[in-house]
Every structure is written in structure tokens, then in C-alpha cells.
Design a protein around this motif. Structure first.
Motif, PDB file in Angstrom:
ATOM      1  N   TYR A 156      66.688  61.149  89.948  1.00 47.28           N
ATOM      2  CA  TYR A 156      66.851  60.067  88.981  1.00 47.28           C
ATOM      3  C   TYR A 156      66.701  60.699  87.603  1.00 47.28           C
ATOM      4  O   TYR A 156      65.608  61.040  87.178  1.00 47.28           O
ATOM      5  N   PHE A 157      67.820  60.879  86.927  1.00 47.80           N
ATOM      6  CA  PHE A 157      67.855  61.584  85.648  1.00 47.80           C
ATOM      7  C   PHE A 157      68.219  60.573  84.560  1.00 47.80           C
ATOM      8  O   PHE A 157      69.387  60.231  84.374  1.00 47.80           O
ATOM      9  N   ALA A 158      67.192  60.086  83.865  1.00 54.76           N
ATOM     10  CA  ALA A 158      67.374  59.069  82.822  1.00 54.76           C
ATOM     11  C   ALA A 158      67.392  59.761  81.468  1.00 54.76           C
ATOM     12  O   ALA A 158      66.351  60.187  80.965  1.00 54.76           O
ATOM     13  N   THR A 159      68.557  59.890  80.877  1.00 55.94           N
ATOM     14  CA  THR A 159      68.687  60.642  79.636  1.00 55.94           C
ATOM     15  C   THR A 159      68.086  59.877  78.459  1.00 55.94           C
ATOM     16  O   THR A 159      67.946  58.657  78.493  1.00 55.94           O
ATOM     17  N   HIS A 160      67.745  60.620  77.406  1.00 53.32           N
ATOM     18  CA  HIS A 160      67.386  59.981  76.136  1.00 53.32           C
ATOM     19  C   HIS A 160      68.641  59.552  75.398  1.00 53.32           C
ATOM     20  O   HIS A 160      68.665  58.499  74.753  1.00 53.32           O
ATOM     21  N   ASP A 161      69.688  60.335  75.484  1.00 59.77           N
ATOM     22  CA  ASP A 161      70.939  59.991  74.799  1.00 59.77           C
ATOM     23  C   ASP A 161      71.557  58.735  75.396  1.00 59.77           C
ATOM     24  O   ASP A 161      71.559  58.557  76.600  1.00 59.77           O
ATOM     25  N   ILE A 162      72.030  57.791  74.567  1.00 61.08           N
ATOM     26  CA  ILE A 162      72.237  57.961  73.141  1.00 61.08           C
ATOM     27  C   ILE A 162      71.315  57.029  72.322  1.00 61.08           C
ATOM     28  O   ILE A 162      71.689  56.517  71.260  1.00 61.08           O
ATOM     29  N   HIS A 163      70.096  56.846  72.820  1.00 60.73           N
ATOM     30  CA  HIS A 163      69.102  55.989  72.177  1.00 60.73           C
ATOM     31  C   HIS A 163      68.648  56.594  70.847  1.00 60.73           C
ATOM     32  O   HIS A 163      68.748  57.801  70.637  1.00 60.73           O
ATOM     33  N   VAL A 164      68.149  55.737  69.970  1.00 57.90           N
ATOM     34  CA  VAL A 164      67.561  56.218  68.714  1.00 57.90           C
ATOM     35  C   VAL A 164      66.158  56.779  68.964  1.00 57.90           C
ATOM     36  O   VAL A 164      65.509  56.383  69.930  1.00 57.90           O
ATOM     37  N   PRO A 165      65.665  57.679  68.117  1.00 57.26           N
ATOM     38  CA  PRO A 165      66.382  58.337  67.033  1.00 57.26           C
ATOM     39  C   PRO A 165      67.347  59.388  67.576  1.00 57.26           C
ATOM     40  O   PRO A 165      67.020  60.128  68.502  1.00 57.26           O
ATOM     41  N   ARG A 166      68.526  59.404  67.007  1.00 57.77           N
ATOM     42  CA  ARG A 166      69.567  60.315  67.483  1.00 57.77           C
ATOM     43  C   ARG A 166      69.504  61.611  66.673  1.00 57.77           C
ATOM     44  O   ARG A 166      69.839  61.631  65.491  1.00 57.77           O
ATOM     45  N   VAL A 167      69.060  62.669  67.337  1.00 59.15           N
ATOM     46  CA  VAL A 167      68.934  63.980  66.686  1.00 59.15           C
ATOM     47  C   VAL A 167      69.572  65.004  67.626  1.00 59.15           C
ATOM     48  O   VAL A 167      68.883  65.723  68.344  1.00 59.15           O
ATOM     49  N   PRO A 168      70.903  65.041  67.674  1.00 63.21           N
ATOM     50  CA  PRO A 168      71.560  65.971  68.600  1.00 63.21           C
ATOM     51  C   PRO A 168      71.272  67.422  68.259  1.00 63.21           C
ATOM     52  O   PRO A 168      70.932  67.763  67.118  1.00 63.21           O
ATOM     53  N   GLY A 169      71.395  68.275  69.257  1.00 66.45           N
ATOM     54  CA  GLY A 169      71.189  69.701  69.053  1.00 66.45           C
ATOM     55  C   GLY A 169      72.192  70.280  68.080  1.00 66.45           C
ATOM     56  O   GLY A 169      73.274  69.714  67.848  1.00 66.45           O
TER      57      GLY A 169
ATOM     58  N   PHE B 233      77.023  57.872  87.693  1.00 64.43           N
ATOM     59  CA  PHE B 233      76.795  57.888  86.245  1.00 64.43           C
ATOM     60  C   PHE B 233      76.943  56.472  85.724  1.00 64.43           C
ATOM     61  O   PHE B 233      77.959  55.803  85.968  1.00 64.43           O
ATOM     62  N   THR B 234      75.915  55.990  85.023  1.00 64.38           N
ATOM     63  CA  THR B 234      75.963  54.642  84.475  1.00 64.38           C
ATOM     64  C   THR B 234      74.967  54.549  83.314  1.00 64.38           C
ATOM     65  O   THR B 234      74.400  55.555  82.891  1.00 64.38           O
ATOM     66  N   SER B 235      74.787  53.340  82.768  1.00 68.14           N
ATOM     67  CA  SER B 235      73.937  53.140  81.598  1.00 68.14           C
ATOM     68  C   SER B 235      73.017  51.955  81.818  1.00 68.14           C
ATOM     69  O   SER B 235      73.325  51.049  82.599  1.00 68.14           O
ATOM     70  N   ASP B 236      71.878  51.952  81.105  1.00 69.06           N
ATOM     71  CA  ASP B 236      70.867  50.912  81.339  1.00 69.06           C
ATOM     72  C   ASP B 236      71.209  49.575  80.701  1.00 69.06           C
ATOM     73  O   ASP B 236      70.687  48.536  81.101  1.00 69.06           O
ATOM     74  N   ASN B 237      72.058  49.562  79.713  1.00 69.33           N
ATOM     75  CA  ASN B 237      72.489  48.320  79.056  1.00 69.33           C
ATOM     76  C   ASN B 237      73.624  48.672  78.104  1.00 69.33           C
ATOM     77  O   ASN B 237      74.030  49.835  77.998  1.00 69.33           O
ATOM     78  N   GLY B 238      74.118  47.672  77.412  1.00 67.37           N
ATOM     79  CA  GLY B 238      75.221  47.889  76.500  1.00 67.37           C
ATOM     80  C   GLY B 238      74.810  48.562  75.206  1.00 67.37           C
ATOM     81  O   GLY B 238      73.652  48.934  75.006  1.00 67.37           O
ATOM     82  N   PRO B 239      75.764  48.707  74.283  1.00 75.06           N
ATOM     83  CA  PRO B 239      75.545  49.534  73.098  1.00 75.06           C
ATOM     84  C   PRO B 239      74.889  48.799  71.942  1.00 75.06           C
ATOM     85  O   PRO B 239      74.983  47.587  71.794  1.00 75.06           O
ATOM     86  N   VAL B 240      74.208  49.579  71.106  1.00 73.08           N
ATOM     87  CA  VAL B 240      73.716  49.133  69.815  1.00 73.08           C
ATOM     88  C   VAL B 240      73.958  50.296  68.860  1.00 73.08           C
ATOM     89  O   VAL B 240      73.755  51.453  69.223  1.00 73.08           O
ATOM     90  N   VAL B 241      74.419  49.988  67.669  1.00 71.57           N
ATOM     91  CA  VAL B 241      74.764  51.056  66.728  1.00 71.57           C
ATOM     92  C   VAL B 241      73.597  51.337  65.781  1.00 71.57           C
ATOM     93  O   VAL B 241      73.061  52.434  65.742  1.00 71.57           O
ATOM     94  N   ASP B 242      73.171  50.323  65.032  1.00 72.62           N
ATOM     95  CA  ASP B 242      71.981  50.467  64.184  1.00 72.62           C
ATOM     96  C   ASP B 242      70.814  49.822  64.906  1.00 72.62           C
ATOM     97  O   ASP B 242      70.728  48.601  65.009  1.00 72.62           O
ATOM     98  N   ASP B 243      69.909  50.629  65.426  1.00 67.65           N
ATOM     99  CA  ASP B 243      68.762  50.083  66.152  1.00 67.65           C
ATOM    100  C   ASP B 243      67.452  50.564  65.536  1.00 67.65           C
ATOM    101  O   ASP B 243      66.495  50.849  66.240  1.00 67.65           O
TER     102      ASP B 243
END
Length: 513
Positions: free
Chosen positions: A273-286, A329-339
């Protein structure tokens, strides 16, 4: 659109019973097969955020390749429009709205899953699987007194069926900003103990509210308490300097731990069970992804997430176990842009539509709240392609119990059905109905979607998302009107009555079968 509404409820319940019987009657041969299971659970990724679902402003070649080798579901749902309840439902097979205390968990919450429950990892552990959890947890940890960050963190993932875990206790925007390995904070110096509070500052540490000049990323809403790595967080924290994560290395760290788990268990059936941080805020990509998408840090985080998927695919391929691995591959909920952060995600969208053709987003009763990217790959055991079958993450427990020959007791996974025929492309219909959970409850049955009346706000201006609450009942023909623009409740009172009755019956029953 003509339907016999008098028999709708009976059909739904009958299909639920049939699904339960299928789960109990799956052949022993399927159980003996015991494929590996890899579940990548993205965070806040919208239906329209991946190019296989139509995105053109950002490309996700690895996710696209996964979809091309399996089934891409266009009607796949998380159970809720926010993270904690979706995760609860996925791991327990029970709709989170059935249990109090399953809303978005604070960073110092106690474990919200009853350790006596037959969870997805526990069921697979009993079937002989090594079970690992890597990434975002956000289901609480510790007993009723709350977590002891300087001692044993029990109960936690190990007490609900995981044999190994490397987790972020809550989310990256909440303290403590540390990893937990099994039952202790990783790399913690005992001479620098952690103190956490969600009510008042601890020690003399600066905060984002009082010391905004120290922030490298400004807050747009909240997120102005403790400052870690120049980023304001929710909650206050002191100590634990050696254990703090580096935000720009979270994806690399988690992906490394996930690949290590696969490599270490390549010779035995495993569930990851691999629950990524991406693409949740704060977004600080490598650094390797910074500025590469042309859509700002949110787009860069999508590229980083796609890289993560590619790394897991490469690991399975290099070990020659991809053909015997069910990959979801799936996501926990829908998108938010400014969170909550001023990261220019809104300004740099450049025409990108995270929700695709659907209405709403994270937190919303409209379909974009729970209709998410949903891909299943199992080479040689499924028909490749695109499916409009109605499927839900709440069904993973029932499906994998059937696949591995495990018998579920009556009290287990009350809302989880065996959807293996749908997940392998043999069944094009899937569920008879599914309940969506946000500010109110909604039910999808066939082409109809009914949202029960609610008195919550219609719009959340802090995140710029329509919440879909209305004091009047709402009914949408989601086949002809996928954007839910026209409420046809007044034109179809008989459908409203039948779906309201079906929803109420499922609520009253305490289980879906």
C-alpha cells in the motif's frame, strides 16, 4: 432513460447479495494463484490530471503505459471527497460515514481503525502475504491518549495487519514533519525530543503567523503555525531536528522505501500500500522536476508522481514479477488547486482542467469529488481497454478476499463486494450503485445520481470549489449530463423518491448487503 423505479431498490439489494455470494464461491484455483498486489494511492489527483484521461497540458507517460497494459476505468470512485475517510473505507471495506470520528484527522489523532476489524492488510496477511504500508497515513496513530512521538507509537499500521511501515503520520502540511518506521519516529535523537500541540505554540519556535519573513512559501489560508524547512504548517512543533524530512526529497524517499519493500519480498506474495504525498500541498517537487511541466509546482508534482509510478513498474519488470502482480493506481479524492499555499498553482494552470469534464473537486458532492483516476493492470489475466463499469475503492477488500480464497465473516467489510469480474474486464457494469460522501451523501444508480438535501455552504471560496450542497434534492442524468449542470429532480419525482429510499435503506441497514 425509462426505468422501472418500483423494482430499483430490490434489484440493487439482490445484486449486493449476489456479489457477496460470488466472493464466497470464488474457485480455489484463484485463491492458490496469490498474485502480488501493488496499490499506488495518489493524493488530491483529479480525473483530468493524467493524460490517459484526456489531459493535454501535462503528460503522464508512465501512468498512460500502465493504463494501456490494463483497464482504465472512467467510472471509478473513491468513497469520499476527502482523504481520511477514503483511506478508512479502502482499508476496512466500510463506508467511513457509518462511523463517527472518520473525518479529516488532525496530526495528533489516535488510530481511528478498530484493531479488531478484519482489514485489507490483515486479511491478506492471513492469506500468507507480506504486507507493507509506505507513505501518507492520516488515519491516526497511538491509543486514546494520543501519540507518544518519543516512544512507542502503538496502535498503528502494524496493529491492523501491516508487517512493515514507513509512513508520514498525517500529511505534509501538518506537524510532526517526520517519518515513522514501524512503531517509532525514524532517526529521532532522544536528546532532542519532539513536542507537538494543535492548540497553542510550544517552546519559543517561530511561527508563520508571527514571522512571515522566514517563509519560503507564503500561506493563502491557514498553514501558518510551525515553520519547517521554511514552510508553514498546521499545528505547532518543537524538537526532532534530526528526524525532520526534506520536502523536496519526500517522493524520492518514499519511492525508495516502496521499491525496497518489493525487492525484499520478491520471493513471497506481498501487498504494498503505497500512498504518495504527491500531489498534496505543500508542493515542493525535487530539483529534477522543478519547472519541467510549464504548469508551476502542481504540474511539476504530477510529473514527479508519474516518475514514481514508472519506478515501481521498472522494479517489478526488473525482478520479472510484473506478470504476477495486480497493480492498481488511483487517488484518494478529487483535485484542489489552491489548498492553503501561495504556490501559483492557480495562475499557472494554463488551460489545464484537473477535474476533466466533471463538476466540483475535493470536498464536493459533485462527481469530481470522488470520480478519480482508476487503473488496474494484471498481465495475462484481464482484457485490456477502457471500462465504464461502476467501481469503488471500498471493494478492494471484498475483491482480494475472493481472489485469495479468504472467507469474510458477516461483520467484515460490510460495504465491500467482489468486483474481480469488473476489475478484469469481464463485467462491464460493475456495482449496481455506489454512495459518494462529502458534505452530504449521494447515490449513483445506473445513469442517475441523487444528492440528498443539505444545508452546508454551496461554495468554498478559500479553495474555489463548488461543494454541491443544496437544501432541495438534486438529481442528475450523469450519462447525458456528466458535468451535472441540470438538476432534473422536479421532472423525475419518482426517481428522486426511489433513490432517496434506496439511500435511506442502505444507511439504516448498516451494511450494503
Amino acid at each position: 432513460m425509462m426505468v422501472n423505479m418500483k423494482t430499483m431498490l430490490g434489484i440493487a439489494l439482490a445484486m449486493g447479495i449476489a456479489g457477496h455470494l460470488q466472493a464466497q464461491q470464488r474457485t480455489a484455483a484463484s485463491g492458490a494463484q496469490r498474485p502480488n498486489i501493488v496499490l499506488i494511492y495518489a493524493d488530491d489527483l483529479g480525473y483530468g490530471d493524467v493524460s490517459c484521461n484526456g489531459a493535454t497540458k501535462v503528460r503522464t507517460p508512465n501512468i498512460d503505459r500502465l493504463a494501456g497494459q490494463g483497464i482504465r476505468f472512467t467510472n471509478g470512485h473513491a468513497s469520499s471527497a476527502t482523504c481520511t475517510p477514503s483511506r478508512y473505507s479502502l482499508l476496512t471495506g466500510q463506508y467511513a460515514w457509518r462511523k463517527k470520528g472518520t473525518g479529516i484527522a488532525p496530526g495528533n489523532a489516535s488510530l481511528i481503525i478498530d484493531t479488531a476489524m478484519n482489514t485489507l492488510p490483515r486479511m491478506l496477511q492471513r492469506a500468507g502475504y507480506a504486507t507493507g504500508a509506505v507513505g501518507k497515513w492520516h488515519l491516526g496513530i497511538g491509543d486514546e491518549k494520543g501519540p507518544d512521538w518519543n516512544g512507542e507509537l502503538r496502535p498503528g499500521p502494524l496493529e491492523i495487519g501491516f508487517s512493515y511501515c514507513w509512513i508520514m503520520p498525517a500529511t505534509a502540511d501538518r506537524v510532526p514533519c517526520v517519518y515513522v518506521e514501524n512503531s517509532r519516529v525514524a532517526n529521532l535523537d532522544p536528546n532532542d525530543p519532539i513536542r507537538v500541540s494543535y492548540t497553542a505554540p510550544v517552546g519559543n519556535e517561530p511561527t508563520g503567523k508571527k514571522n512571515p519573513e522566514l517563509l519560503v512559501m507564503k500561506s493563502s489560508n491557514g498553514h501558518n503555525n510551525a515553520i519547517v524547512n521554511g514552510i508553514g504548517r498546521i499545528g505547532f512543533m518543537q524538537g526532532g531536528a534530526a528526524a525532520l524530512w526534506k520536502d523536496d526529497r519526500i517522493a524520492a524517499t518514499l519511492t525508495g522505501k516502496a521499491t525496497d519493500f518489493i525487492i525484499n519480498h520478491k520471493n513471497t506474495p506481498f501487498f504494498l500500500y503505497f500512498a504518495t504525498h504527491d500531489i498534496h500541498v505543500p508542493r515542493v517537487p525535487g530539483k529534477e522536476f522543478e519547472g519541467k511541466s510549464g504548469l508551476g509546482v502542481r504540474g511539476d508534482a504530477i510529473l514527479q508522481l508519474d516518475w514514481t509510478v514508472g519506478q515501481i513498474m521498472h522494479t517489478l519488470d526488473s525482478l520479472h514479477i510484473a506478470d504476477n502482480t495486480v497493480f492498481i493506481f488511483t487517488s484518494d479524492n478529487g483535485p484542489v488547486v489552491d489548498d492553503g499555499y501561495q504556490d501559483q498553482a492557480v495562475e499557472l494552470l494554463n488551460g489545464h482542467t484537473p477535474s476533466g469534464k466533471f463538476r466540483g473537486g475535493k470536498y464536493s458532492n459533485f462527481d469530481a469529488g470522488t470520480r478519480v483516476p482508476f487503473v488496474v493492470r494484471w498481465p495475462g489475466n484481464m482484457k485490456r481497454g477502457v471500462s465504464n463499469a461502476l467501481v469503488s475503492q471500498v471493494d478492494f477488500l471484498g475483491t482480494f478476499a475472493a481472489l485469495t480464497g479468504q472467507t469474510l465473516q458477516h461483520e467484515d467489510a460490510p460495504d465491500s463486494f467482489d468486483m474481480l469480474p469488473a476489475f478484469t474486464g469481464k463485467d462491464k457494469k460493475g456495482r449496481a450503485s455506489v454512495i459518494e460522501h462529502a458534505g452530504a451523501l449521494a447515490i449513483i444508480h445506473g445513469n442517475w445520481k441523487y444528492i440528498e438535501p443539505g444545508n452546508g455552504a454551496r461554495y468554498d471560496h478559500s479553495v474555489n470549489i463548488e461543494l454541491g450542497n443544496d437544501p432541495a434534492p438534486q438529481l442528475y442524468d450523469i450519462a447525458g449530463d456528466p458535468a451535472e449542470k441540470k438538476n432534473v429532480a422536479a421532472q423525475h419525482p419518482e426517481v428522486v423518491k426511489a433513490l432517496a429510499a434506496e439511500l435511506q435503506a442502505l444507511k439504516d441497514a448498516g451494511r450494503s448487503r
